[in-house]
Design an enzyme around this catalytic site. Structure first.
Site, mmCIF file in Angstrom:
data_model
loop_
_atom_site.group_PDB
_atom_site.id
_atom_site.type_symbol
_atom_site.label_atom_id
_atom_site.label_comp_id
_atom_site.label_asym_id
_atom_site.label_seq_id
_atom_site.Cartn_x
_atom_site.Cartn_y
_atom_site.Cartn_z
ATOM 1 N N PHE A 150 0.818 -1.221 0.000
ATOM 2 C CA PHE A 150 0.000 0.000 0.000
ATOM 3 C C PHE A 150 0.852 1.272 0.000
ATOM 4 O O PHE A 150 0.413 2.291 -0.525
ATOM 5 C CB PHE A 150 -0.874 0.071 1.257
ATOM 6 N N TYR B 278 -0.051 11.172 -10.135
ATOM 7 C CA TYR B 278 -0.437 10.077 -9.227
ATOM 8 C C TYR B 278 -0.803 8.826 -10.050
ATOM 9 O O TYR B 278 -0.286 7.730 -9.810
ATOM 10 C CB TYR B 278 -1.618 10.523 -8.360
ATOM 11 N N HIS C 85 -11.289 13.776 0.863
ATOM 12 C CA HIS C 85 -12.328 12.890 0.338
ATOM 13 C C HIS C 85 -13.725 13.353 0.708
ATOM 14 O O HIS C 85 -13.963 13.907 1.790
ATOM 15 C CB HIS C 85 -12.086 11.458 0.833
ATOM 16 N N ARG D 150 -19.567 8.918 -8.506
ATOM 17 C CA ARG D 150 -18.443 8.031 -8.185
ATOM 18 C C ARG D 150 -18.971 6.699 -7.680
ATOM 19 O O ARG D 150 -20.101 6.626 -7.177
ATOM 20 C CB ARG D 150 -17.545 8.654 -7.084
ATOM 21 N N ARG E 155 -13.423 21.152 -9.970
ATOM 22 C CA ARG E 155 -12.054 20.920 -9.489
ATOM 23 C C ARG E 155 -11.242 20.379 -10.657
ATOM 24 O O ARG E 155 -11.653 19.391 -11.289
ATOM 25 C CB ARG E 155 -12.099 19.895 -8.349
ATOM 26 N N ASP F 81 -11.092 16.514 -12.289
ATOM 27 C CA ASP F 81 -12.238 15.641 -11.999
ATOM 28 C C ASP F 81 -12.900 15.196 -13.298
ATOM 29 O O ASP F 81 -13.093 16.002 -14.210
ATOM 30 C CB ASP F 81 -13.286 16.388 -11.158
HETATM 31 N N1 UDP Z 1 -15.936 16.639 -4.011
HETATM 32 C C1 UDP Z 1 -16.622 17.811 -3.727
HETATM 33 N N2 UDP Z 1 -16.250 18.533 -2.629
HETATM 34 C C2 UDP Z 1 -15.220 18.133 -1.814
HETATM 35 C C3 UDP Z 1 -14.545 16.934 -2.104
HETATM 36 C C4 UDP Z 1 -14.933 16.218 -3.223
HETATM 37 O O1 UDP Z 1 -17.559 18.205 -4.441
HETATM 38 O O2 UDP Z 1 -14.923 18.856 -0.834
HETATM 39 C C5 UDP Z 1 -16.346 15.846 -5.191
HETATM 40 C C6 UDP Z 1 -15.230 15.710 -6.196
HETATM 41 O O3 UDP Z 1 -15.257 16.792 -7.098
HETATM 42 C C7 UDP Z 1 -15.582 14.375 -6.850
HETATM 43 C C8 UDP Z 1 -16.265 13.584 -5.728
HETATM 44 O O4 UDP Z 1 -16.653 14.539 -4.753
HETATM 45 O O5 UDP Z 1 -16.523 14.578 -7.862
HETATM 46 C C9 UDP Z 1 -15.335 12.572 -5.058
HETATM 47 O O6 UDP Z 1 -14.134 13.221 -4.711
HETATM 48 P P1 UDP Z 1 -13.037 12.552 -3.787
HETATM 49 O O7 UDP Z 1 -11.934 13.549 -3.600
HETATM 50 O O8 UDP Z 1 -13.667 11.986 -2.561
HETATM 51 O O9 UDP Z 1 -12.520 11.307 -4.643
HETATM 52 P P2 UDP Z 1 -11.919 11.227 -6.142
HETATM 53 O O10 UDP Z 1 -13.048 10.737 -7.010
HETATM 54 O O11 UDP Z 1 -11.401 12.566 -6.518
HETATM 55 O O12 UDP Z 1 -10.847 10.196 -6.008
#
Ligand code: UDP
Length: 327
Positions: A72, A140, A188, A219, A280, A283
């Site tokens: 991990f 990443y 997250h 997601r 963001r 995304d």
């Molecule tokens: N997200 C959001 N606000 C936050 C954090 C995440 O709207 O403060 C949204 C982000 O744009 C994505 C989803 O939630 O669409 C999941 O984001 P996360 O960072 O948990 O996981 P990722 O899919 O980026 O790995």
């Protein structure tokens, strides 16, 4: 089996260590504690070492003589990987290379690798199958993709058996309440939504103009306990002589940001304030796994298929541990 878990003091690692022990295996942890928590070890032996230091990996392998490794240890923040790529290539790619060389030298035969759906990049079709082209969109994802390639090449050259588990959105906490998610910073969605329920800053919703039913991103959230069970099955199958392959770990269903907020409101009984912010960077609108290959290969199925259950387990952890492992 006797299994070495690199990064076993971290979020998914610690849940996997617990599940390994629960399944009758001996798990020992290799971790530099840069992001992991000593309190998450649950009594498993810890070897404090760093993947940047091949000598420490070698000493650890000589000390424990594991039959297999679950790997991990890595840096995990997509945004940071864009602004500080060297850290990701060093920690994730070079660190893994050091580990793989030591495994071959030490005669360890199998490795389960913590990979990610970020290796696919922007989806060209959904749900994502393992055949989807690998085109990561950030350092990443590239760093994880490089390790997957190393593993394929090490299998050919040295017969090292490996399985790359490509996680979708890991979430939730140990149903027994001992372990949970404690990242610094937390990025997250689910923990941030629940912090919103505790009355901190309003949640930022990153974009509501995507081509999805409610305009927010969707997601595939998978409970950390289901991930842990999949790792146990994967390492057991490697022990049986299986050569391994890449496998998607998701539930095969998608939930939008607004659906997560609604689920959290039902779980907490509180109203969660949010503000819509610009998208963001990086995304993608939708992510959802085709997990049929993992189900067939591992004889495994996700059990936490209800979003509310997943959110509830995080909420219970946060209420019992308001300062994370610090309390
Ligand atoms: N997200 C959001 N606000 C936050 C954090 C995440 O709207 O403060 C949204 C982000 O744009 C994505 C989803 O939630 O669409 C999941 O984001 P996360 O960072 O948990 O996981 P990722 O899919 O980026 O790995």
């Amino acid at each position: 089996m006797r299994i070495l878990v690199s990064g076993g003091a971290g979020y998914i690692g610690s849940h996997t260590v617990k599940e390994l022990r629960h399944s009758g295996h001996e798990a020992v942890v290799f971790d530099n504690l840069s992001a992991g928590h000593r309190q998450a070890l649950g009594g498993s032996e810890l070897f404090v070492g760093d993947l940047a230091d091949p000598g420490s990996i070698r000493r650890c392998l000589e000390h424990f003589r594991p039959e297999a490794v679950v790997h991990f240890a890595a840096s995990i923040f997509v945004g940071e990987s864009v602004s500080a790529p060297a850290k990701y290539y060093r920690n994730n790619a070079v660190g893994s290379l050091n580990l793989l060389e030591a495994l071959v030298e030490g005669g360890v035969q199998g490795i389960v690798f913590s990979s990610t759906c970020a290796v696919y990049g922007e989806p060209r079709f959904l749900p994502l199958t393992e055949e989807h082209p690998l085109a990561p969109a950030n350092p990443y994802g590239h760093s994880k993709r490089f390790v997957e390639q190393m593993l394929a090449d090490f299998r050919t050259a040295y017969g090292l058996r490996s399985v790359c588990l490509r996680y979708f959105n890991a979430a939730g906490a140990d149903p027994e309440g001992v372990l949970g998610e404690d990242h610094h910073p937390e990025t997250h969605l689910i923990p941030l939504v629940l912090r919103g329920a505790l009355g901190s800053e309003p949640l930022k919703v990153f974009g509501d103009d995507y081509e999805t039913p409610d305009g927010t991103c969707t997601r595939d959230y998978i409970h950390v306990q289901d991930l842990a069970r999949a790792h146990v099955r994967a390492v057991e199958r490697l022990g049986e002589g299986w050569a391994g392959e890449p496998l998607n770990l998701g539930c095969g269903r998608e939930y939008s940001v607004l659906e997560v907020i609604r689920a959290a409101e039902r779980v907490t009984g509180r109203t969660i304030a949010y503000q819509v912010h610009p998208r963001r960077p990086g995304d993608v609108p939708r992510l959802v796994a085709d997990n049929r290959r993992a189900e067939a290969a591992l004889g495994w199925q996700p059990e936490w298929t209800d979003l509310e259950q997943i959110v509830r387990s995080t909420w219970e952890w946060m209420q019992a541990h308001p300062q994370g492992y610090g309390a």
